[in-house]
Each structure stands twice: as C-alpha cells, then as structure tokens.
Design a protein around this motif. Structure first.
Motif, mmCIF file in Angstrom:
data_model
loop_
_atom_site.group_PDB
_atom_site.id
_atom_site.type_symbol
_atom_site.label_atom_id
_atom_site.label_comp_id
_atom_site.label_asym_id
_atom_site.label_seq_id
_atom_site.Cartn_x
_atom_site.Cartn_y
_atom_site.Cartn_z
ATOM 1 N N GLU A 193 46.407 56.328 3.605
ATOM 2 C CA GLU A 193 45.119 56.785 4.146
ATOM 3 C C GLU A 193 44.694 55.948 5.358
ATOM 4 O OE1 GLU A 193 43.734 59.615 3.289
ATOM 5 O OE2 GLU A 193 45.300 59.884 1.786
ATOM 6 N N ASP A 194 44.907 54.641 5.292
ATOM 7 C CA ASP A 194 44.585 53.784 6.434
ATOM 8 C C ASP A 194 45.495 54.092 7.622
ATOM 9 O OD1 ASP A 194 42.538 52.542 5.067
ATOM 10 O OD2 ASP A 194 43.734 50.782 4.506
ATOM 11 N N VAL A 253 46.803 57.055 8.313
ATOM 12 C CA VAL A 253 46.284 58.306 8.859
ATOM 13 C C VAL A 253 45.077 58.013 9.754
ATOM 14 C CG1 VAL A 253 45.102 60.471 8.264
ATOM 15 C CG2 VAL A 253 47.161 59.782 7.012
ATOM 16 N N THR A 254 44.165 57.185 9.288
ATOM 17 C CA THR A 254 42.987 56.821 10.081
ATOM 18 C C THR A 254 43.414 56.113 11.363
ATOM 19 O OG1 THR A 254 41.610 56.649 8.102
ATOM 20 C CG2 THR A 254 40.838 55.486 10.068
ATOM 21 N N HIS A 255 44.378 55.206 11.257
ATOM 22 C CA HIS A 255 44.891 54.473 12.418
ATOM 23 C C HIS A 255 45.395 55.450 13.485
ATOM 24 C CE1 HIS A 255 46.805 51.085 14.520
ATOM 25 N NE2 HIS A 255 47.823 51.913 14.709
ATOM 26 N N SER A 298 44.605 58.654 13.869
ATOM 27 C CA SER A 298 43.519 59.486 14.387
ATOM 28 C C SER A 298 42.614 58.729 15.353
ATOM 29 C CB SER A 298 42.694 60.083 13.247
ATOM 30 O OG SER A 298 41.922 59.102 12.603
ATOM 31 N N GLU A 299 42.558 57.403 15.214
ATOM 32 C CA GLU A 299 41.691 56.599 16.079
ATOM 33 C C GLU A 299 42.387 56.077 17.329
ATOM 34 O OE1 GLU A 299 40.252 53.595 13.396
ATOM 35 O OE2 GLU A 299 38.712 54.929 12.564
ATOM 36 N N SER A 317 44.234 60.155 19.649
ATOM 37 C CA SER A 317 44.749 61.401 19.101
ATOM 38 C C SER A 317 43.689 62.496 19.224
ATOM 39 C CB SER A 317 45.122 61.223 17.627
ATOM 40 O OG SER A 317 45.487 62.476 17.078
ATOM 41 N N SER A 345 42.214 65.704 14.239
ATOM 42 C CA SER A 345 41.334 65.102 13.239
ATOM 43 C C SER A 345 42.153 64.359 12.195
ATOM 44 C CB SER A 345 40.506 66.190 12.548
ATOM 45 O OG SER A 345 41.340 66.956 11.686
ATOM 46 N N ARG A 346 41.469 63.502 11.474
ATOM 47 C CA ARG A 346 42.100 62.764 10.373
ATOM 48 C C ARG A 346 42.692 63.735 9.361
ATOM 49 N NH1 ARG A 346 41.473 60.879 5.824
ATOM 50 N NH2 ARG A 346 42.084 58.807 5.232
ATOM 51 N N ILE A 372 45.951 65.346 10.709
ATOM 52 C CA ILE A 372 47.045 64.366 10.672
ATOM 53 C C ILE A 372 47.514 64.162 9.236
ATOM 54 C CG2 ILE A 372 47.614 61.932 11.051
ATOM 55 C CD1 ILE A 372 45.660 62.099 13.499
ATOM 56 N N HIS A 373 46.569 64.037 8.298
ATOM 57 C CA HIS A 373 46.920 63.857 6.886
ATOM 58 C C HIS A 373 47.773 65.026 6.398
ATOM 59 C CE1 HIS A 373 46.379 63.847 2.511
ATOM 60 N NE2 HIS A 373 46.215 62.540 2.636
#
Length: 172
Positions: free
Chosen positions: A39-40, A42-44, A46-47, A50, A53-54, A57-58
């Motif tokens: 999950e981290d 995926v957030t990495h 998206s931030e 990119s 959205s998160r 990507i997930h």
C-alpha cells in the motif's frame, strides 16, 4: 534516477569450499532496515508525478501480479521490461535413474529473477552509496536515523565467499 544508499553489516563466515575453506573471515552483507508495504508502494508511485490515482495504480499492480503468477506457474518466462526475466525454478531429490525421476521427486518450487543490463549487479553498484549500518543508524550519514532500530532489519544471505561473482541471477 538518483543515487540510493545501501547499508551493510559486518558478519563472520567460514566458507566450506574454495581457497578460503575453513577460514573464519569477515564480510559485508546487505541490510534492509525498512520494509515498504504494498500500500505504501502504491502511494509512493501515485505521489511521484503520476497522472493516475492511487486506486488505478493499485488495481493495475494487483492485476499485474495475478497475471505474472498465473503465467509463471504455467511454465512461461515473463520479461518485465528492464526489471528482469521472471520464471519458475525447482529443486528435486536425486534419483538413481532417469526413469525414477517423477513429479514426486520435486521437493519445491521457487521464483527466479534474472537481471537485465540496466538492473545488472555492476549497474546497481554504480547507483548506490554504500555505508556501514552502524554508521547509518548513529546518524553519521544523514544527521538522524531515529527511524532505524539498531540490530533490526533483515540481512541478505549472499552466496558463500562474500564477493560479487558477477552472476546476475537471483533466486527468491
């Protein structure tokens, strides 16, 4: 891509074969002092510039992992762009004749990742700053390190002699 920081811990090993067989020697072994959750990760992604959205990507990564596993378990090798070639490997018990080798001889299966040129051992070494884990955790490198727990983390157990053989195949 910027330079990363790879940490090492000093350990002793006594090789059982080769020119140093039976000699207790000191080696550097890689230390992973933090683990990033999926999950981290995926957030990495998206931030970091990119447009996706998160959630997108997930979903794409989950579908990618499902497909990769299905294809590998079906006996295919999958080249994952510059990251590597993923395939399945197996270990088996030795049998006295070819006829005795059956599916029951297979003891286990494992994931194999073969590096590509841009992920070769030599290229990765060029892209990382190597520091002692003790130096890193005491803040000698970055003025902090309080998130690191001395003595924590995982060590990589390389192949016996503690030297880079240049072999870019990794068995996981």
């Amino acid at each position: 891509m910027g330079q990363g920081t790879s940490k090492y811990r000093k350990i002793t090993r006594t090789p059982q074969t080769g020119e140093n067989a039976g000699k207790k020697l000191w080696y550097a072994t890689a230390v992973s002092d933090r683990e990033m959750s999926f999950e981290d990760f995926v957030t990495h992604i998206s931030e970091h510039n990119s447009p996706y959205s998160r959630g997108t990507i997930h979903g794409v990564l989950m579908d990618t992992l499902d497909c990769l596993k299905h294809l590998i378990l079906d006996g295919k090798s999958v080249r994952f762009s510059d990251l590597g070639l993923f395939s399945i490997g197996m270990t088996s018990r030795g049998e006295v004749s070819k006829e005795k080798v059956t599916a029951a001889s297979v003891l286990g299966v494992h994931l194999i990742v073969r590096n590509t040129k841009s992920w070769s051992n030599a290229e990765l070494k060029k892209l990382t700053k190597i520091v002692a884990y003790d130096d890193y955790t005491t803040g000698a490198e970055d003025g902090g390190g309080s998130e690191n727990t001395p003595g924590g983390g995982n060590t990589s157990q390389g192949t016996g002699g503690g030297t880079d053989s240049g072999d870019d195949n990794v068995s996981l």
